[in-house]
Write an enzyme that holds these catalytic residues in place. Structure first.
Site, mmCIF file in Angstrom:
data_model
loop_
_atom_site.group_PDB
_atom_site.id
_atom_site.type_symbol
_atom_site.label_atom_id
_atom_site.label_comp_id
_atom_site.label_asym_id
_atom_site.label_seq_id
_atom_site.Cartn_x
_atom_site.Cartn_y
_atom_site.Cartn_z
ATOM 1 C CE LYS A 1 -3.931 -1.685 2.747
ATOM 2 N NZ LYS A 1 -4.976 -1.533 1.724
ATOM 3 N NE ARG B 1 -10.911 -9.780 -2.371
ATOM 4 C CZ ARG B 1 -11.143 -8.888 -3.329
ATOM 5 N NH1 ARG B 1 -11.225 -9.276 -4.593
ATOM 6 N NH2 ARG B 1 -11.291 -7.615 -3.028
ATOM 7 C CD GLU C 1 -5.909 -7.908 3.359
ATOM 8 O OE1 GLU C 1 -5.628 -7.375 2.267
ATOM 9 O OE2 GLU C 1 -6.590 -7.347 4.227
ATOM 10 C CG ASP D 1 -7.767 -4.817 7.208
ATOM 11 O OD1 ASP D 1 -8.944 -4.480 6.958
ATOM 12 O OD2 ASP D 1 -7.018 -5.365 6.377
ATOM 13 C CG ASP E 1 -3.853 -3.994 -0.332
ATOM 14 O OD1 ASP E 1 -4.059 -4.385 0.845
ATOM 15 O OD2 ASP E 1 -3.929 -2.808 -0.692
HETATM 16 N N1 BES Z 1 -8.213 -3.519 4.371
HETATM 17 C C1 BES Z 1 -8.376 -3.051 3.049
HETATM 18 C C2 BES Z 1 -9.672 -2.264 2.835
HETATM 19 C C3 BES Z 1 -9.817 -0.959 3.562
HETATM 20 C C4 BES Z 1 -9.593 0.232 2.877
HETATM 21 C C5 BES Z 1 -10.226 -0.917 4.866
HETATM 22 C C6 BES Z 1 -9.760 1.435 3.535
HETATM 23 C C7 BES Z 1 -10.370 0.297 5.534
HETATM 24 C C8 BES Z 1 -10.150 1.465 4.854
HETATM 25 C C9 BES Z 1 -8.402 -4.232 2.083
HETATM 26 O O1 BES Z 1 -7.669 -5.344 2.449
HETATM 27 C C10 BES Z 1 -7.829 -3.768 0.797
HETATM 28 O O2 BES Z 1 -6.669 -3.494 0.752
HETATM 29 N N2 BES Z 1 -8.662 -3.694 -0.213
HETATM 30 C C11 BES Z 1 -8.266 -3.303 -1.508
HETATM 31 C C12 BES Z 1 -8.972 -4.218 -2.458
HETATM 32 C C13 BES Z 1 -8.388 -4.217 -3.806
HETATM 33 C C14 BES Z 1 -6.970 -4.658 -3.806
HETATM 34 C C15 BES Z 1 -9.240 -5.133 -4.657
HETATM 35 C C16 BES Z 1 -8.663 -1.856 -1.713
HETATM 36 O O3 BES Z 1 -9.623 -1.400 -1.100
HETATM 37 O O4 BES Z 1 -7.995 -1.171 -2.462
HETATM 38 ZN ZN ZN Z 2 -7.391 -5.567 4.460
HETATM 39 MN MN MN Z 3 -5.624 -5.233 1.840
#
Ligand code: BES
Ligand code: ZN
Ligand code: MN
Length: 499
Positions: free
Chosen positions: A276, A350, A348, A287, A346
Site C-alpha cells: 500500500k 477475502r 487479502e 483491519d 492487498d
Molecule cells: N483492508 C483493506 C480495505 C480498507 C480500505 C479498509 C480502507 C479500511 C479502509 C483491504 O484489504 C484492501 O486493501 N482492499 C483493496 C482491495 C483491492 C486490492 C481489490 C482496496 O480497497 O484497495
Molecule cells: Zn485488508
Molecule cells: Mn488489503
C-alpha cells in the site's frame, strides 16, 4: 468507575451536579425536548428569551452549558441539540455529545427523551460510548468521568425499560472492548496476541456460576496447515507473527435457530508485496475490526441468553512483506479445496474469510453473516459513515432492519451478475482473487465470498468506512475504532430469536 442508575424523578428537582436536556429544532424555533418538560416549566416564561440570547438552535451536535442560579436544584444545565427529528438515533448521538461535555461533575442526570425502552437504551448507550477514551498508552488517563449518571425516564419502573437499560450497558461494554482491540497498536495485537485476548475475554465472561456458556477453540499455524486453510496461511505467510483461527460456540439447549458469524481479523494490512502507499497504510491496524465485532457480539448474545445457537469464526493474520510472503501469481488452496489465483496480495480479506466461511457452512447454520473491513471501494461508494450490505436479499433486508434499530447506518449494494464471470476468469485456478478492474471492486469481493457460502442464506457487511473514525468525535462515535456492527449483530440475533 461510573455507575448508571435508572430513575423516574423530576429533573428540575434532582440533586445532581448537572442535568442534561435535549433541544429540538422546530419551525417555530428551539423547543425543549420530551424528558425536559419539568426543567422548561421551572424556567417558565424566562426560557424562550434565555434560549434566544444564548443563540440555541437545537441543531445536531450543538452543546451549551448554563449556570442555573437557583432556577433548578441542579447548579448546571446542559442543553444538547437533537436536530429536527428527535428519534432514538438522534438521542443516542446527543447523549454521546453530552457525555464528552460534562466530565468534571460528580453526578449527572440525563433528562433526554426516554419514555420508551428503545429511547432509554439510546440514552444509556450513547452516554457510555460518547465518553469512551483510549488511554492505555498515555501517562495522562484523560478527562475524569462522573461517578454517577442518572438516566431519567417516565417509564423507569417498567420491566421492559429496566431490561433495555441493562442490555444497553452490555452492548456498550462490548462496543468499548471492540474499540479497545481496534485501537491497540498492531505490533501489540498480532494474531497470537489477538487470539490470546479473545481467550482471556471468553474465560472472564464464562467464569462463575450462572455465567454464560461460550466454548472457544484456537487453531495455530500447524493446525491450520493440517486443516488445509490455505487462505489464512497464505495471507499470514509474510509475517513473523503466525496466523490463528478462533472459533466460538454458544449453544443453549433451547436454541431454535443457528446463526454463524464470520469476521475479518487482519491485525495489520501492509498490502503485502502489492504494498500500500504510505498514506493508505496508516490506519490498517483497524483491519481486524470485523473479527473484534463478531466476537463481542457473540458475547452479548450469550450474556442475554438468547435462544439461538451461534457459531463464530475469526480468522486472524498479519499481511506483511518478507521473503516468505505470498506473491502475485501464486495459487492458494483454500479450506475445502477450492484454488485461487493471487494477483493482488492487498486483496487479502477475502482469502482469510473464504477459509472461515467454508468452516462455517460445515456447521450447517440457518444463516451466515460476515463482517469485514473489506474494500476501499465501499468507502468511495458510501462514505466513511455507512456500511454496505450484500448477499441473499431476505438476509440483507433483515440486517438493514436490525441496523436501523441499533442506530447504525447501513445500505444495500448489489452483486451484479457480471461479477460471476469476473471471479471465474483465472486460467489456472478455480477462482481469480482480483482482476485489476476498479469498477465495482466491493461487489467483486462480495461475489468472491459468496462462492464459499454453499448457497446458504448469507449477508456480507463491508464496514471499511465506518469501522475507524480518523477525525474528531461526533455523536457517540469517538476517534479511532468505533465498534461498528456489534449493535446491528445483536439486534439481528434478537429478531432471529423471536422468529
Ligand atoms: N483492508 C483493506 C480495505 C480498507 C480500505 C479498509 C480502507 C479500511 C479502509 C483491504 O484489504 C484492501 O486493501 N482492499 C483493496 C482491495 C483491492 C486490492 C481489490 C482496496 O480497497 O484497495
Ligand atoms: Zn485488508
Ligand atoms: Mn488489503
Amino acid at each position: 468507575m461510573t455507575t448508571y442508575t435508572l430513575r423516574s424523578a423530576n429533573p428540575a428537582k434532582t440533586r445532581c451536579d448537572a442535568v442534561v436536556v435535549g433541544v429540538v429544532q422546530t419551525a417555530k424555533g428551539p423547543e425543549i425536548a420530551d424528558g425536559g418538560g419539568d426543567v422548561a416549566a421551572a424556567y417558565g416564561r424566562k426560557l424562550r428569551p434565555l434560549l434566544s440570547s444564548l443563540g440555541v438552535t437545537g441543531k445536531t451536535g450543538e452543546l451549551l452549558k448554563v449556570p442555573t442560579s437557583g432556577a433548578l436544584s441542579t447548579p448546571l444545565l446542559v442543553l444538547v441539540g437533537l436536530g429536527k427529528k428527535p428519534d432514538a438515533s438522534a438521542v443516542r448521538r446527543a447523549a454521546g455529545v453530552a457525555s464528552r461535555a460534562v466530565t468534571n461533575a460528580a453526578s449527572v442526570a440525563l433528562a433526554l427523551p426516554a419514555d420508551s425502552p428503545d429511547l432509554v437504551r439510546a440514552v444509556t448507550e450513547g452516554h457510555l460510548l460518547g465518553g469512551y477514551t483510549y488511554t492505555a498508552y498515555k501517562k495522562d488517563s484523560g478527562p475524569k468521568r462522573p461517578g454517577e449518571v442518572v438516566v431519567l425516564s417516565s417509564v423507569a419502573r417498567r420491566k421492559e425499560t429496566v431490561a433495555a437499560f441493562e442490555e444497553a450497558q452490555l452492548v456498550a461494554r462490548a462496543v468499548a472492548t471492540t474499540r479497545d482491540w481496534v485501537n491497540t497498536p498492531p505490533g501489540d495485537l498480532t494474531p497470537p496476541a489477538f487470539a490470546d485476548a479473545v481467550v482471556a475475554a471468553t474465560k472472564e465472561l464464562t467464569k462463575g456460576r450462572g455465567a454464560p456458556k461460550v466454548a472457544i477453540k484456537v487453531y495455530d499455524e500447524v493446525q491450520l496447515a493440517e486443516l488445509g486453510c490455505g487462505g489464512i496461511l497464505g495471507v499470514g505467510a509474510g509475517s513473523s507473527a503466525p496466523p490463528r483461527l478462533v472459533e466460538l460456540t454458544y449453544a443453549p439447549k433451547d436454541a431454535k435457530v443457528h446463526l454463524a458469524l464470520v469476521g475479518k481479523g487482519i491485525t495489520f494490512d501492509s498490502g503485502g508485496l502489492t504494498i500500500k502507499p504510505a498514506q493508505s497504510m496508516n490506519e490498517m491496524k483497524s483491519d481486524m475490526a470485523g473479527a473484534a465485532a463478531v466476537v463481542q457480539a457473540t458475547f452479548v448474545i450469550a450474556s442475554l441468553g438468547l435462544p439461538i445457537k451461534v457459531s463464530t469464526f475469526a480468522p486472524m493474520a498479519e499481511n506483511m512483506v518478507s521473503g516468505s510472503a505470498t506473491r502475485p501469481g501464486d495459487v492458494l488452496s483454500m479450506y475445502g479445496g477450492t484454488t485461487v489465483e493471487i494477483s493482488n496480495t492487498d486483496a487479502e480479506g477475502r482469502l482469510v474469510l473464504g477459509d472461515a466461511l467454508v468452516r462455517a457452512t460445515e456447521q450447517k447454520p440457518d444463516v451466515i453473516l460476515d463482517v469485514a473491513t473489506l474494500t476501499g471501494h465501499m468507502v468511495v461508494a458510501l462514505g466513511d459513515r455507512v456500511s454496505g450490505v450484500m448477499g441473499s436479499p431476505e438476509v440483507v433486508d433483515d440486517v438493514l432492519a436490525a441496523a436501523a434499530v441499533a442506530g447504525e447506518e447501513m445500505w444495500p449494494m448489489p452483486i451484479p451478475e457480471a461479477m460471476t464471470d469476473r471471479i471465474h476468469s483465472s486460467k489456472i485456478a478455480d477462482l481469480s482473487q482480483h482482476d485489476w478492474v476498479r469498477w465495482g471492486g466491493g461487489l467483486f469481493a462480495a461475489a468472491f465470498l459468496r462462492e464459499f457460502t454453499a448457497g446458504l442464506p448469507w449477508a456480507h457487511l463491508d464496514i471499511a468506512g465506518p469501522s475507524f473514525n480518523s477525525g474528531a468525535a461526533w455523536g457517540h462515535t469517538t476517534s479511532g475504532g468505533t465498534g461498528v456492527a456489534v449493535g446491528t449483530l445483536v439486534d439481528y440475533a434478537r429478531k432471529l430469536a423471536e422468529s
